[in-house]
Design a protein around this motif. Structure first.
Motif, PDB file in Angstrom:
ATOM      1  N   TRP A 167       0.845  -1.197   0.000  1.00 30.47           N
ATOM      2  CA  TRP A 167       0.000   0.000   0.000  1.00 30.47           C
ATOM      3  C   TRP A 167       0.886   1.255   0.000  1.00 30.47           C
ATOM      4  CZ3 TRP A 167      -2.622  -4.226   2.213  1.00 30.47           C
ATOM      5  CH2 TRP A 167      -3.902  -4.454   1.693  1.00 30.47           C
ATOM      6  N   ASP A 168       0.384   2.289  -0.631  1.00 30.18           N
ATOM      7  CA  ASP A 168       1.182   3.476  -0.928  1.00 30.18           C
ATOM      8  C   ASP A 168       0.970   4.548   0.127  1.00 30.18           C
ATOM      9  OD1 ASP A 168       2.593   5.516  -2.060  1.00 30.18           O
ATOM     10  OD2 ASP A 168       1.395   5.646  -3.887  1.00 30.18           O
ATOM     11  N   LEU A 169       2.059   4.945   0.808  1.00 25.82           N
ATOM     12  CA  LEU A 169       1.955   6.000   1.830  1.00 25.82           C
ATOM     13  C   LEU A 169       1.827   7.391   1.222  1.00 25.82           C
ATOM     14  CD1 LEU A 169       4.203   5.527   4.975  1.00 25.82           C
ATOM     15  CD2 LEU A 169       1.814   6.211   4.848  1.00 25.82           C
ATOM     16  N   LYS A 170       2.095   7.523  -0.078  1.00 28.32           N
ATOM     17  CA  LYS A 170       1.915   8.821  -0.707  1.00 28.32           C
ATOM     18  C   LYS A 170       0.452   9.236  -0.711  1.00 28.32           C
ATOM     19  CE  LYS A 170       5.947   8.333  -3.722  1.00 28.32           C
ATOM     20  NZ  LYS A 170       6.436   8.215  -5.125  1.00 28.32           N
ATOM     21  N   ALA A 171      -0.408   8.325  -0.349  1.00 29.68           N
ATOM     22  CA  ALA A 171      -1.831   8.641  -0.278  1.00 29.68           C
ATOM     23  C   ALA A 171      -2.140   9.671   0.802  1.00 29.68           C
ATOM     24  CB  ALA A 171      -2.629   7.374  -0.005  1.00 29.68           C
ATOM     25  N   ARG A 172      -1.239   9.855   1.748  1.00 31.51           N
ATOM     26  CA  ARG A 172      -1.398  10.825   2.827  1.00 31.51           C
ATOM     27  C   ARG A 172      -2.701  10.579   3.587  1.00 31.51           C
ATOM     28  NH1 ARG A 172       0.296  16.735   1.147  1.00 31.51           N
ATOM     29  NH2 ARG A 172       1.267  16.702   3.197  1.00 31.51           N
ATOM     30  N   HIS A 173      -3.754  11.358   3.334  1.00 29.90           N
ATOM     31  CA  HIS A 173      -4.998  11.139   4.079  1.00 29.90           C
ATOM     32  C   HIS A 173      -5.915  10.136   3.382  1.00 29.90           C
ATOM     33  CE1 HIS A 173      -6.007  14.244   1.121  1.00 29.90           C
ATOM     34  NE2 HIS A 173      -7.236  13.793   1.188  1.00 29.90           N
ATOM     35  N   ASN A 174      -5.481   9.542   2.291  1.00 28.66           N
ATOM     36  CA  ASN A 174      -6.281   8.561   1.557  1.00 28.66           C
ATOM     37  C   ASN A 174      -5.792   7.131   1.789  1.00 28.66           C
ATOM     38  OD1 ASN A 174      -7.284  10.252  -1.539  1.00 28.66           O
ATOM     39  ND2 ASN A 174      -7.576  10.791   0.585  1.00 28.66           N
ATOM     40  N   ILE A 193      -7.847   7.470  -3.380  1.00 31.04           N
ATOM     41  CA  ILE A 193      -7.472   7.758  -4.765  1.00 31.04           C
ATOM     42  C   ILE A 193      -6.018   8.163  -4.936  1.00 31.04           C
ATOM     43  CG2 ILE A 193      -8.047  10.224  -4.790  1.00 31.04           C
ATOM     44  CD1 ILE A 193      -9.467   9.620  -7.510  1.00 31.04           C
ATOM     45  N   LEU A 194      -5.379   8.703  -3.928  1.00 34.08           N
ATOM     46  CA  LEU A 194      -3.988   9.128  -4.090  1.00 34.08           C
ATOM     47  C   LEU A 194      -3.007   7.972  -3.969  1.00 34.08           C
ATOM     48  CD1 LEU A 194      -3.859  12.534  -2.206  1.00 34.08           C
ATOM     49  CD2 LEU A 194      -4.019  12.109  -4.650  1.00 34.08           C
ATOM     50  N   SER A 195      -3.507   6.797  -3.712  1.00 38.14           N
ATOM     51  CA  SER A 195      -2.645   5.643  -3.483  1.00 38.14           C
ATOM     52  C   SER A 195      -2.506   4.824  -4.758  1.00 38.14           C
ATOM     53  CB  SER A 195      -3.230   4.768  -2.371  1.00 38.14           C
ATOM     54  OG  SER A 195      -2.554   3.544  -2.282  1.00 38.14           O
ATOM     55  N   GLY A 384     -27.373  -3.078  20.509  1.00 36.23           N
ATOM     56  CA  GLY A 384     -28.066  -2.273  19.509  1.00 36.23           C
ATOM     57  C   GLY A 384     -27.770  -0.794  19.586  1.00 36.23           C
ATOM     58  N   GLY A 385     -27.070  -0.353  20.649  1.00 36.83           N
ATOM     59  CA  GLY A 385     -26.673   1.037  20.733  1.00 36.83           C
ATOM     60  C   GLY A 385     -25.600   1.361  19.704  1.00 36.83           C
ATOM     61  N   VAL A 386     -25.536   2.645  19.323  1.00 33.54           N
ATOM     62  CA  VAL A 386     -24.637   3.071  18.256  1.00 33.54           C
ATOM     63  C   VAL A 386     -23.460   3.849  18.845  1.00 33.54           C
ATOM     64  CG1 VAL A 386     -24.421   4.546  16.224  1.00 33.54           C
ATOM     65  CG2 VAL A 386     -26.442   3.090  16.512  1.00 33.54           C
ATOM     66  N   PHE A 387     -22.260   3.500  18.416  1.00 31.28           N
ATOM     67  CA  PHE A 387     -21.042   4.161  18.854  1.00 31.28           C
ATOM     68  C   PHE A 387     -20.521   5.035  17.716  1.00 31.28           C
ATOM     69  CE2 PHE A 387     -21.618   0.553  21.512  1.00 31.28           C
ATOM     70  CZ  PHE A 387     -21.006   0.824  22.736  1.00 31.28           C
ATOM     71  N   VAL A 388     -20.138   6.270  18.054  1.00 31.55           N
ATOM     72  CA  VAL A 388     -19.623   7.226  17.072  1.00 31.55           C
ATOM     73  C   VAL A 388     -18.296   7.774  17.590  1.00 31.55           C
ATOM     74  CG1 VAL A 388     -20.050   9.337  15.762  1.00 31.55           C
ATOM     75  CG2 VAL A 388     -21.977   7.886  16.451  1.00 31.55           C
ATOM     76  N   SER A 389     -17.247   7.648  16.780  1.00 30.48           N
ATOM     77  CA  SER A 389     -15.962   8.202  17.193  1.00 30.48           C
ATOM     78  C   SER A 389     -15.824   9.633  16.695  1.00 30.48           C
ATOM     79  CB  SER A 389     -14.809   7.351  16.650  1.00 30.48           C
ATOM     80  OG  SER A 389     -14.693   7.485  15.254  1.00 30.48           O
ATOM     81  N   ASP A 390     -15.107  10.443  17.451  1.00 27.73           N
ATOM     82  CA  ASP A 390     -14.891  11.865  17.145  1.00 27.73           C
ATOM     83  C   ASP A 390     -13.389  12.134  17.203  1.00 27.73           C
ATOM     84  OD1 ASP A 390     -14.823  14.610  16.964  1.00 27.73           O
ATOM     85  OD2 ASP A 390     -15.964  14.980  18.807  1.00 27.73           O
ATOM     86  N   TRP A 391     -12.780  12.391  16.056  1.00 28.90           N
ATOM     87  CA  TRP A 391     -11.351  12.730  15.989  1.00 28.90           C
ATOM     88  C   TRP A 391     -11.078  13.983  16.800  1.00 28.90           C
ATOM     89  CZ3 TRP A 391      -7.011  10.487  14.239  1.00 28.90           C
ATOM     90  CH2 TRP A 391      -5.909  11.269  13.855  1.00 28.90           C
ATOM     91  N   CYS A 392     -12.051  14.886  16.845  1.00 30.72           N
ATOM     92  CA  CYS A 392     -12.057  16.071  17.709  1.00 30.72           C
ATOM     93  C   CYS A 392     -10.858  16.974  17.415  1.00 30.72           C
ATOM     94  CB  CYS A 392     -12.079  15.665  19.177  1.00 30.72           C
ATOM     95  SG  CYS A 392     -12.501  17.030  20.291  1.00 30.72           S
ATOM     96  N   ASP A 393     -11.011  17.802  16.390  1.00 26.00           N
ATOM     97  CA  ASP A 393      -9.932  18.690  15.985  1.00 26.00           C
ATOM     98  C   ASP A 393     -10.548  19.890  15.280  1.00 26.00           C
ATOM     99  OD1 ASP A 393      -7.419  19.733  15.372  1.00 26.00           O
ATOM    100  OD2 ASP A 393      -6.613  17.773  14.825  1.00 26.00           O
ATOM    101  N   SER A 394      -9.735  20.932  15.134  1.00 22.25           N
ATOM    102  CA  SER A 394     -10.231  22.134  14.470  1.00 22.25           C
ATOM    103  C   SER A 394      -9.964  22.114  12.978  1.00 22.25           C
ATOM    104  CB  SER A 394      -9.556  23.376  15.070  1.00 22.25           C
ATOM    105  OG  SER A 394      -8.157  23.303  14.893  1.00 22.25           O
ATOM    106  N   GLY A 395      -9.172  21.148  12.492  1.00 18.17           N
ATOM    107  CA  GLY A 395      -8.887  21.038  11.069  1.00 18.17           C
ATOM    108  C   GLY A 395      -9.826  20.066  10.404  1.00 18.17           C
ATOM    109  N   GLU A 396      -9.585  19.866   9.117  1.00 17.09           N
ATOM    110  CA  GLU A 396     -10.437  18.976   8.338  1.00 17.09           C
ATOM    111  C   GLU A 396      -9.892  17.561   8.390  1.00 17.09           C
ATOM    112  OE1 GLU A 396     -10.917  20.301   4.389  1.00 17.09           O
ATOM    113  OE2 GLU A 396     -12.905  19.432   4.155  1.00 17.09           O
ATOM    114  N   CYS A 397     -10.551  16.663   7.688  1.00 15.29           N
ATOM    115  CA  CYS A 397     -10.127  15.264   7.715  1.00 15.29           C
ATOM    116  C   CYS A 397      -8.761  15.078   7.074  1.00 15.29           C
ATOM    117  CB  CYS A 397     -11.161  14.395   7.009  1.00 15.29           C
ATOM    118  SG  CYS A 397     -11.671  15.028   5.403  1.00 15.29           S
ATOM    119  N   HIS A 398      -8.293  16.041   6.299  1.00 16.89           N
ATOM    120  CA  HIS A 398      -6.942  15.936   5.755  1.00 16.89           C
ATOM    121  C   HIS A 398      -6.151  17.192   6.090  1.00 16.89           C
ATOM    122  CE1 HIS A 398      -8.833  18.317   2.635  1.00 16.89           C
ATOM    123  NE2 HIS A 398      -9.578  17.304   2.278  1.00 16.89           N
ATOM    124  N   ASP A 399      -6.289  17.644   7.319  1.00 17.78           N
ATOM    125  CA  ASP A 399      -5.509  18.782   7.800  1.00 17.78           C
ATOM    126  C   ASP A 399      -4.119  18.274   8.181  1.00 17.78           C
ATOM    127  OD1 ASP A 399      -5.103  21.451   8.597  1.00 17.78           O
ATOM    128  OD2 ASP A 399      -5.382  20.882  10.679  1.00 17.78           O
TER     129      ASP A 399
END
Length: 1021
Positions: A167-174, A193-195, A384-399
Motif C-alpha cells: 500500500w502506498d503511503l503517498k496517499a497521505r490522508h487517503n 485515490i492518491l494511493s 443495539g446502541g450506536v457508537f460514534v468516534s470523534d477525531w475532535c480537531d479544528s482542522g479537516e479530515c486531511h488537515d
C-alpha cells in the motif's frame, strides 16, 4: 436534548484547507471555529437527538486521543486505534512506531467504559482495525498486519505478522482503511485515490501483485488470497453491508454513497480508471448530495443553503443499521454516516430500483453542535446502541498543520435504556452460534458466523453444524434469515452443489442472486471447492435468459469477470437480450466490463454479439474496443482488419436496425478519432452509400465522419461544405470542423481561414489553425486580432505560441504593439519560452526580456507582494477590475463563483481569505502537483509544441487537455514527449501586474461574492 428534526443550532463557519490535486495544490490554514472543543462531559448534553434518544460519553480525553478506527471483539468490548503518527506518517521502514491499540470495556452497560487496557503501543501508521482468527488485523500502511492473541488474554502472543504489503503511503490522508468482515467471510477494506498501490503477500513478484488506487478490496485469512473487488470513487472511508449482503461505501468530494457490486468501476474524482477500456464509469446510488449544490468546497460549515440537504460533502464511516435498539420502522436498514462539515450524522433510506437501489435523504439523525466534531467511525454494538468516534480537531479530515493530539472521543447513542447482558460469543457451542443466525441484532449474527468459519478452518467444527444450517435455511420464509444460514454454510465450506441448486430455484430473487455469486467463488472456509467455469455455465446461461429478476442478472453480470472467457459468451448473449435493462443504473456497464476481454479474444464473434445486443451501450463499446485494438500501422495497411465491422453494418441494414447501426458507427469513430488515416475496409463504399440513404440524420452524419477517416475524399468535401454552410446549426458545423481538424484534412486550411471572419465559428477556427504548419496562418490571425473578444484572443494567442514561426510573428506583433503585452497570458509566454529554437529564444529576450522558468527566491517574492497589499488598500481596491484581470489571466483554467474553466481546481470554496495562502499558490504553483495533473510537453513531427495534461491514451492516440482545447494526438506524430514537474499553471502571474492591478486581483480572489464586470469605458485600463 430533543428538538424538531429541522432545527440545526450549529453556527460553524469554516475556512478549512482543501486538498486540491490539480494545477495548484492549495494550502492549509487555521479553521475559524471555537478555540477549544466542548468538554467531554458537556458534549453529549449539547447534542440534538430524536425524541427518546440518549447520548453518553463512552470514552474521551485524556483516556482516549485521536481515535481513527474501532471494532468490537466477541465479548462486546471496543478496540480502538489511536493514530498518533498522523499526519507525519512513518516512512523509514521501522517495524515499531507509537500508535496504540486500546481496549475499552463497559461492564455494567451504562454507556461509559469501566476499564481500559493498552493492548499494543508500537503501531505504525495505523488506520483500520478488525478482530478475528485469533488476533487483531490492522491497516498499517504500507502493510496489512496481524497481531496474534490466540489465548485472548489481551497481550500480543508475538510480533506483528505482515500478511500483505504494497500500500502506498503517498496517499497521505487517503490511506487504506475500513476493515470489516463481509457476509461472504472475507475481510474487506477501502483504498483512497492518491494511493498507487500494488498489493500482495511479502515477496510477491511485481507481475503477480494486484494494482489498486481507489476502491474496495478483500482478503481471506485462510487462503491468503487478495482481490480488488471494485475500482473507483475518491476517498472511501466507510464500508458496510445491508440485510441482503449488498455492500455500500461512503465517500468524499463526489457523491457520498455507492452501491458496490463486485467487478464494478465507479466514478472517480480524477484520473483514469484501472482499465483503459472501461469507457464509462458507474455512478452513485444516491439521488441527492448533502449540500446545497455548487462546488463541494462551498459546503464547509454546513450552514445556510447547505444545512437542510445534509451539511456538507465530507463523509466518514458507514453503518447500515441492523441493530435491535433504535426504533425499527424508522431506522432499520438505513445508511448512517458522519458528516464532518455539517457536524452531524446523515441518514439515507434505500429503495429498490432495477438491479440495485436508490438512496433518498431522510432526516439527519444526530447533530453534535460542536465545531470540533470530526466523526470518523459509526457502528452498532451488541445491545443495539450506536457508537460514534470523534477525531475532535479544528482542522479537516486531511488537515496537516496544527494537529491536536490530546483530544478524541467516542459517544454511545441509544434509544432509551437498552437491554444489556454480558456476551462472550466465543464461549458458545456451535449449536448456539447457529441459533444466533436468527438474532434480531446483526452484530450477533456476523460475529457468530465468523466464529463458525474460524472453527471450520481449524478443524474444530461440530459434525452436525452444516446440517443444522441447511435445516435452518430451508425453514426460513424470510429471505434475510435464509441468507444468513447460506452465508454461514459458505463460510464453513459446506455449501454443497445439491443445496446450491435448491437456491437457484428459490422463489426469492435475493437468494437466487446469492446462489449465483457463491457458485462463482471458491469456498475457502473448509475443504470444499468448486470450479465455476466447469460446473455452472449452462445453469447460469439459462438463468441469464429466463430469470425475471434484474437483481439476479446483476450477479450474473458481475460474475462474468470470474469466469474463463470461453464460459462467458452464452451468459453474455442472454443478458444482452434483455432490452428492459438498457436504462438500468448498473447492468449495461457491468455487462460491458465482463464482455470487454472477449473482444480481443474473438473479434468477429464479439461483433456478432454486438449486432444481436438489445443494450445500446454495449453495442457501441464492443465496436469501440474492436476498433481501438487495431494497431495504427495495420489500420493503414490492411483493409481486411476492419472488414468484419462492415459485414455487421450490412447485416443490420438488411434488418432495418438504424438504432444499432448508429451505436456501431459511434463506437468505431470514437476508437479511430485522432488517427491520421485508417485504411478503407473492404466493402465499405456500398455500405456507406446505403447509410447515406438512412432516414436517421445521426446515422448519415456518423457514417460520413467514419468514411472521412477511411480516406474518402467525397466525405471530406461534404464535411467541409457543412463547416462553411452558415444556414446549418452552429453545433453541426462545429462537429464537422472538429472531425476535419482531428483527421488533419489537407484541404481544410482555406476553410478555416475563412471561418476566422465568421463570429459563430471563429473560436473553433482559431484553435484548428494550430494543427497546420503554414506561413499564412499568423497573418490571418493577426489581421483579425483587433476584432477578437473574450476567449477568442486566448485561442488566437495559444495558436500563435504553438510553432516557432508563429511565435516569431507573435513577438513581432507584440513589439509593434499590435498585440498588447497585457493580453498575453503567462501560460502562452511560458510555451513560447519552451520552444527549442534559438531564433525564438533571442527574439523573446529582445521583445519581452527574461522569462524565468522558476522563481529563484520565492519567499522573498511572497514577502514583496505581501508588503504591497496592506489591508486598507485591499479593502478599497476595485473588485470589478479584479474580476476582469481574473478573466484574462486565470479563468481559462479555474472556476470562481460558477464561471471559468475546469482544467484547474474550483476556487470558490478554497481558502481565499488567507493572504499568505493565496500568495504562496500564485507565486509557487508547482510546489506540489498531483501525479495525474503534471504537465507534459509534446513536440510533433511537424514542429507543433503542445503543453498540457495527459487526459488519456490508448495504443494509437494520446488525449491532451491544454489551456484552451482537448486534443487527440496520434502517437505516430509525436517526436518528443516529456513530463514536467511544473504545474500547467505557470509562475510569474503576478510579476506583470501593476501594484494597483495586484491589489484588484487579490481583492477579487479573496472576496465573498461575485463582482460585476467593469463597464466598457474602464475595462481596458
Amino acid at each position: 436534548m430533543t428538538a424538531d428534526w429541522h432545527e440545526n443550532p450549529m453556527t460553524l463557519h469554516t475556512n478549512i484547507r482543501p486538498i486540491l490535486f490539480v494545477l495548484a495544490l492549495l494550502g492549509a490554514g487555521p479553521l475559524r471555529a471555537q478555540d477549544a472543543p466542548l468538554s467531554p462531559a458537556e458534549a453529549p448534553r449539547r447534542m440534538t437527538l430524536p425524541e427518546g434518544f440518549v447520548a453518553t460519553l463512552f470514552a474521551g480525553e485524556p483516556d482516549l486521543v485521536q481515535p481513527i478506527a474501532f471494532a468490537f471483539d466477541d465479548r462486546g468490548r471496543l478496540w480502538v486505534v489511536e493514530c498518533l503518527s498522523y499526519p507525519d506518517w512513518q516512512t523509514d521502514g521501522r517495524a515499531e512506531g507509537h500508535d496504540r491499540v486500546v481496549i475499552f470495556d463497559d461492564r455494567d452497560g451504562d454507556g461509559r467504559f469501566d476499564e481500559k487496557t493498552v493492548f499494543w503501543d508500537k503501531g505504525v501508521n495505523l488506520s483500520g482495525i478488525e478482530l478475528g482468527y485469533g488476533g487483531v488485523w490492522l491497516c498499517s500502511t504500507p502493510n496489512l498486519v496481524f497481531v496474534p492473541d490466540a489465548d485472548r488474554d489481551d497481550v500480543p502472543d508475538g510480533a506483528p505478522q505482515v500478511k500483505l504489503d504494497g500500500w502506498d503511503l503517498k496517499a497521505r490522508h487517503n490511506v487504506f482503511n475500513g476493515l470489516t468482515w463481509a457476509p461472504d467471510g472475507w475481510l474487506y477494506g477501502c483504498n483512497g485515490i492518491l494511493s498507487n498501490s500494488s498489493v500482495g503477500p511479502p515477496g510477491t513478484p511485481n507481475d503477480k501483485r494486484v494494482a489498486i488506487n481507489c476502491g474496495v478490496w478483500r482478503y481471506h485469512p485462510v487462503s491468503q488470497v487478495f482481490e480488488a473487488v471494485a475500482h473507483g470513487t475518491t476517498n472511501p472511508w466507510g464500508l458496510d453491508f445491508d440485510e441482503f449482503g449488498q455492500a455500500f461505501i461512503t465517500n468524499c468530494v463526489i457523491h457520498h454513497l455507492f452501491h458496490v457490486v463486485p467487478g464494478g468501476h465507479y466514478q472517480r474524482m480524477f484520473g483514469q480508471d484501472m482499465n483503459p477500456h472501461s469507457y464509462s464509469l458507474m455512478t452513485s446510488c444516491a439521488d441527492h448530495i448533502h449540500w446545497g449544490g455548487g462546488p463541494w468546497q462551498s459546503s464547509r460549515g454546513g450552514q445556510g443553503e447547505h444545512d437542510r440537504p445534509g451539511g456538507g460533502h465530507a463523509h466518514s464511516g458507514a453503518m447500515v443499521y441492523l441493530g435491535d435498539n433504535w426504533p425499527q420502522e424508522q431506522y432499520r436498514g438505513g445508511l448512517f454516516t458522519c458528516n464532518i462539515h455539517g457536524n452531524r450524522v446523515n441518514h439515507d433510506r434505500f429503495e429498490r430500483l432495477g438491479s440495485g437501489c436508490v438512496a433518498h435523504h431522510a432526516h439527519d439523525a444526530v447533530y453534535f453542535n460542536d465545531t470540533w466534531f470530526r466523526g470518523l467511525t459509526i457502528k452498532y454494538g451488541p445491545d443495539g446502541g450506536v457508537f460514534v468516534s470523534d477525531w475532535c480537531d479544528s482542522g479537516e479530515c486531511h488537515d496537516y498543520d496544527d494537529i491536536h493530539r490530546t483530544s478524541g472521543r467516542i459517544y454511545k447513542i441509544t434509544y432509551k435504556k437498552p437491554q444489556t447482558e454480558p456476551v462472550d460469543l466465543a464461549s458458545l457451542t456451535d449449536a448456539q452460534l447457529v441459533e444466533r443466525q436468527l438474532h434480531p441484532n446483526d452484530w450477533h449474527v456476523t460475529h457468530a458466523r465468523r466464529l463458525l468459519a474460524e472453527r471450520a478452518a481449524a478443524g474444530k467444527l461440530a459434525p452436525e453444524t452444516p446440517a443444522a444450517l441447511v435445516e435452518m435455511a430451508r425453514k426460513q420464509p424470510d429471505a434475510t434469515r435464509k441468507l444468513r444460514a447460506i452465508w454461514a454454510l459458505h463460510g464453513i465450506g459446506r455449501l454443497t452443489d445439491e443445496y446450491l441448486t435448491e437456491c437457484f430455484a428459490d422463489k426469492n430473487e435475493d437468494v437466487r442472486a446469492w446462489a449465483v455469486r457463491l457458485s462463482l467463488q471458491p469456498s475457502v472456509g473448509g475443504t470444499a471447492s468448486r470450479d465455476a467455469g466447469e460446473r455452472w455455465p449452462a445453469k447460469l446461461a439459462t438463468l441469464a435468459a429466463e430469470d425475471p429478476s434484474p437483481r439476479v442478472r446483476l450477479e450474473l453480470a458481475s460474475g462474468l469477470q470470474r469466469l474463463p472467457l470461453a464460459s462467458r459468451w452464452a451468459i453474455a448473449e442472454n443478458l444482452l437480450a434483455h432490452g428492459e435493462d438498457a436504462a438500468d443504473a448498473n447492468l449495461p456497464l457491468l455487462i460491458w466490463y465482463g464482455v470487454e476481454p472477449l473482444v480481443p479474444a474473438d473479434a468477429e464473434r464479439a461483433l456478432q454479439l454486438a449486432a444481436g445486443s438489445k443494450i445500446p451501450l454495449v453495442r457501441e463499446y464492443i465496436v469501440r474496443r474492436f476498433a481501438s485494438d487495431v494497431p495504427a500501422d495495420l489500420a493503414r495497411q490492411s483493409p481486411a482488419t476492419v472488414a468484419p465491422l462492415v459485414g455487421v453494418l450490412k447485416k443490420l441494414d438488411v434488418a432495418g436496425r438504424a438504432d444499432a447501426q448508429l451505436d456501431l458507427l459511434r463506437g468505431a469513430y470514437e476508437a479511430f478519432a485522432g488517427r491520421r488515416s485508417v485504411a478503407m475496409p473492404n466493402g465499405w463504399k456500398p455500405v456507406y452509400a446505403r447509410l447515406l440513404e438512412s432516414p436517421n440524420e445521426s446515422v448519415r452524419e456518423q457514417a460520413t465522419f467514419l468514411s472521412f477517416l477511411f480516406g474518402d475524399r467525397q466525405a471530406a468535401d461534404a464535411l467541409r461544405a457543412d463547416a462553411l454552410d452558415s444556414s446549418l446549426a452552429t453545433e453541426k458545423r462545429n462537429r464537422a470542423t472538429t472531425v476535419l481538424v482531428q483527421g488533419h484534412d489537407g484541404d481544410l486550411l482555406p476553410a478555416l481561414e475563412k471561418l476566422v471572419s465568421e463570429p459563430a465559428m471563429r473560436a473553433a477556427a482559431l484553435r484548428g489553425l494550430a494543427a497546420y504548419d503554414d506561413p499564412s496562418v499568423p497573418a490571418v490571425i493577426l489581421r483579425s486580432y483587433v476584432s477578437l473578444v473574450g476567449g477568442e484572443r486566448d485561442d488566437a494567442l495559444a495558436t500563435l505560441a504553438s510553432r516557432p514561426a508563429y511565435a516569431l510573428a507573435l513577438l513581432d506583433a507584440i513589439e509593434a504593439k499590435k498585440v498588447s503585452r497585457g493580453d498575453v497570458p503567462a501560460f502562452v509566454l511560458r510555451q513560447v519560452a519552451g520552444i527549442k529554437d534559438e531564433r525564438v529564444s533571442q527574439r523573446l529576450q529582445q521583445v519581452w526580456g527574461a522569462v524565468r522558468e522558476a522563481s529563484q527566491d520565492k519567499a522573498a517574492a511572497i514577502a514583496r507582494f505581501r508588503s504591497l497589499l496592506p489591508t486598507d488598500q485591499l479593502q478599497a481596491a476595485d473588485r470589478s477590475h479584479g474580476r476582469a484581470l481574473f478573466v484574462r489571466t486565470c479563468a481559462a483554467c479555474h472556476k470562481l463563483f460558477g464561471e471559468g474553466g475546469q482544467i484547474g481546481p474550483e476556487l470558490t470554496g478554497a481558502q481565499r481569505t488567507n493572504l499568505d495562502y493565496l500568495l504562496e499558490n500564485l507565486v509557487d504553483p508547482s510546489a506540489l502537483v498531483g501525479r495525474d495533473y503534471q504537465m507534459s510537453v509534446i513536440e510533433t513531427a511537424d514542429g507543433r509544441i503542445i503543453n498540457g495534461i495527459i487526459a488519456g491514451e490508448d495504443a494509437a492516440v494520446v488525449t491532451v487537455q491544454t489551456q484552451n482545447d482537448r486534443l487527440l494526438i496520434p502517437k505516430s506524430d509525436i517526436e518528443t514527449r516529456e513530463q514536467s514537474k511544473l504545474s500547467l499553471m505557470p509562475e510569474g502571474l503576478l510579476d506583470k501586474l501593476s501594484e494597483v492591478e495586484l491589489r484588484e486581483l487579490i481583492a477579487y480572489l479573496s472576496g465573498a461574492e461575485q463582482a460585476a464586470l467593469p463597464d466598457s469605458s474602464t475595462a481596458g485600463r
